[in-house]
Design a protein around this motif. Sequence first.
Motif, PDB file in Angstrom:
ATOM      1  N   UNK A  53      15.198   3.380 -10.086  1.00 41.45           N
ATOM      2  CA  UNK A  53      15.037   3.736  -8.688  1.00 41.45           C
ATOM      3  C   UNK A  53      13.684   3.251  -8.178  1.00 41.45           C
ATOM      4  N   UNK A  54      13.675   2.783  -6.933  1.00 44.12           N
ATOM      5  CA  UNK A  54      12.466   2.232  -6.339  1.00 44.12           C
ATOM      6  C   UNK A  54      11.830   3.259  -5.430  1.00 44.12           C
ATOM      7  N   UNK A  55      10.714   3.788  -5.832  1.00 47.38           N
ATOM      8  CA  UNK A  55       9.903   4.726  -5.058  1.00 47.38           C
ATOM      9  C   UNK A  55      10.623   6.047  -4.849  1.00 47.38           C
ATOM     10  N   UNK A 103       8.894   6.355   4.433  1.00 45.99           N
ATOM     11  CA  UNK A 103       9.264   7.773   4.434  1.00 45.99           C
ATOM     12  C   UNK A 103       8.529   8.452   3.297  1.00 45.99           C
ATOM     13  N   UNK A 104       7.959   9.633   3.593  1.00 47.72           N
ATOM     14  CA  UNK A 104       7.186  10.392   2.607  1.00 47.72           C
ATOM     15  C   UNK A 104       7.942  11.663   2.256  1.00 47.72           C
ATOM     16  N   UNK A 105       8.557  11.713   1.103  1.00 50.18           N
ATOM     17  CA  UNK A 105       9.371  12.889   0.763  1.00 50.18           C
ATOM     18  C   UNK A 105       8.591  14.192   0.710  1.00 50.18           C
ATOM     19  N   UNK A 106       7.297  14.137   0.352  1.00 48.38           N
ATOM     20  CA  UNK A 106       6.536  15.375   0.161  1.00 48.38           C
ATOM     21  C   UNK A 106       6.446  16.207   1.427  1.00 48.38           C
ATOM     22  N   UNK A 113       3.311   9.147  -6.878  1.00 44.89           N
ATOM     23  CA  UNK A 113       2.438  10.320  -6.939  1.00 44.89           C
ATOM     24  C   UNK A 113       2.019  10.785  -5.547  1.00 44.89           C
ATOM     25  N   UNK A 114       2.676  10.252  -4.507  1.00 40.90           N
ATOM     26  CA  UNK A 114       2.457  10.610  -3.102  1.00 40.90           C
ATOM     27  C   UNK A 114       1.225   9.943  -2.498  1.00 40.90           C
ATOM     28  N   UNK A 115       0.532   9.083  -3.250  1.00 40.52           N
ATOM     29  CA  UNK A 115      -0.589   8.342  -2.669  1.00 40.52           C
ATOM     30  C   UNK A 115      -0.080   7.312  -1.676  1.00 40.52           C
ATOM     31  N   UNK A 116      -0.926   6.988  -0.695  1.00 35.13           N
ATOM     32  CA  UNK A 116      -0.580   6.026   0.345  1.00 35.13           C
ATOM     33  C   UNK A 116      -1.401   4.757   0.177  1.00 35.13           C
ATOM     34  N   UNK A 117      -0.714   3.628   0.075  1.00 34.67           N
ATOM     35  CA  UNK A 117      -1.364   2.337  -0.067  1.00 34.67           C
ATOM     36  C   UNK A 117      -0.828   1.382   0.992  1.00 34.67           C
ATOM     37  N   UNK A 118      -1.680   0.419   1.391  1.00 38.61           N
ATOM     38  CA  UNK A 118      -1.295  -0.579   2.380  1.00 38.61           C
ATOM     39  C   UNK A 118      -1.645  -1.957   1.837  1.00 38.61           C
ATOM     40  N   UNK A 119      -0.663  -2.863   1.807  1.00 37.01           N
ATOM     41  CA  UNK A 119      -0.909  -4.267   1.503  1.00 37.01           C
ATOM     42  C   UNK A 119      -0.937  -5.029   2.815  1.00 37.01           C
ATOM     43  N   UNK A 147      -5.272  11.274   1.532  1.00 37.41           N
ATOM     44  CA  UNK A 147      -3.986  11.974   1.372  1.00 37.41           C
ATOM     45  C   UNK A 147      -3.320  12.351   2.685  1.00 37.41           C
ATOM     46  N   UNK A 148      -4.108  12.611   3.740  1.00 37.52           N
ATOM     47  CA  UNK A 148      -3.504  12.955   5.031  1.00 37.52           C
ATOM     48  C   UNK A 148      -3.192  11.730   5.879  1.00 37.52           C
TER      49      UNK A 148
END
Length: 548
Positions: free
Chosen positions: A32-34, A132-135, A182-188, A201-202
């Motif tokens: 599964x992806x993400x 989409x952020x499941x948390x 792990x719910x971290x947010x990254x941007x490429x 985190x926010x």
Amino acid sequence: MDMSCTDQPLSRRRALAAGTGLAAGAFLPLAEASATAAAPAQGSALAAAAEYTNPVIWQDFADIDVIRVGDTYYASASTMHYSPGAPVLRSYDLVNWEIAGHSVPILDFGAKYDLNGARGYVRGIWASSLAYRPSNRTFYWLGQIDFARTYIYTATAVEGPWNRLSTISTPYYDAGLLVDSDDSLYVAYGNTTISVAQLSPDGRSQVRTQQVFTTPSSVGTLEGARFYKINGQYYIFLTRPANGQYILKSSSGPFGPYTMRQVLLDLRGPIPGGGVPHQGGLVQTQSGAWYYMAFVDAYPGGRMPALAPVTWTSDGWPVVQLVDGAWGTSYPSPAVPPPPRPVAPMTGVDTFDGTTLKPRWEWNHNPDNTKWSVGNGLTLRTATVTNDLYWARNTLTHRIQGPTSTATVHLDHSAMRDGDRAGLALLRDSSAWIGVKRDGGVTRLVMVNGLTMDSSWNTTGTGTEVASAAVSGNRVWLRASADIRPGTARSGTFSYSTDGTTFTRLGPSFSLGNDWRFFMGYRFALFNHATQALGGAVRVTRFELSTP
């Protein structure tokens, strides 16, 4: 308007649709992806295999970012100067799509997006990202504006309301947002030089940014980042405008190091006369199958989404599945659970009932909301005094359905005033329209062409009346037909009717321009502007978009 940036990442060159493509690789299902992936419901039946045809949407939705949340697929697209911006598309099978809402409710990024002293043509919403952020069960839209800063909007449902979460001073050009496991947010993001940023985190600030890859000179330009974590590996999906797709892979975390592999180059596409499928994103179905949704340059209509299955090599690289050495014009339909309902069609009739516009509509720049209303049809009160349609506020646009389609409107012009101009346009940087002119108490039907802009989007022609006809009564039907197949005559024609049944051609054929630099394709446009004084109005009681 300063357009100096157009020589940098904006220089997407339109490619010829020719080439050999890639050989198919070995298939290896991946995990599964993400965190957005979800298993199918217990006992749910998969839809019987059929075939779909590319493009899956023959309307202008470029720079697609596509995700799945449970059994529903969502995609976001570029809209440049149109408002609201960043439409969110929804599908249950990756093939049939509807417009569900917009992530950017208003382009409140400066007066030029209000046509107030300046204009925002070919600025605004470029390639952006949807996640989409499941948390917190929240959708995130992220995009940079005017190379100045990045904006993040959030919503708990794609229909909205969408609200601005934060503004970040780093402009994340052509960005892809990753919600890590792990719910971290990254941007490429980036052009040629690719970087990765970590957000707080926010999601309100940048914690860290680091360059992770420099494109080899032999490849040229890479941009259009999409960011994934698949089977423990980090991937940055990148486009080589406008004829290639590459992917970076890291086994050591989001900050790399990354290695690169070509996904496609000069691959023949599924639209005759169109370009190479590229950009877009990867998505995994409930059953574990993978697909790549790209866009195809197909001017004058714009950039059309196309879908192809993807398999993976044993060492974790994606391979687009080809048909006779090309991106297929058809493939077996994705095996997915039966949809809960049909999606709303992108063609058909709108009588402008209800209290809001349907999400198929977008204004040319932000509207003056005091000058329009819906309910008993669409009322457009004049919002601008100008002889230049490109300066006129409250021009309402609708994408053209390919390969050919017709828009028909029923117009009540009884409340027009002297100097007013109202009608139905084929709108782009070279435009034409059919409509009503009221001068000296006399109302006439006219066809006007020769509305033009230069490459800096300054008006170079305000239009020439080339045909006219007398009109009696207070109502008229206006019709515009457009052939947006690339490589053909690319013609637009106009006609009118006094009874809604028998239509009379007005004026010569209009040749639709196919220069890619305006990016957005032609649109049908409803307008009403004054040339003398405000106060007039028209009412559109019915709009129909039909195909042969």
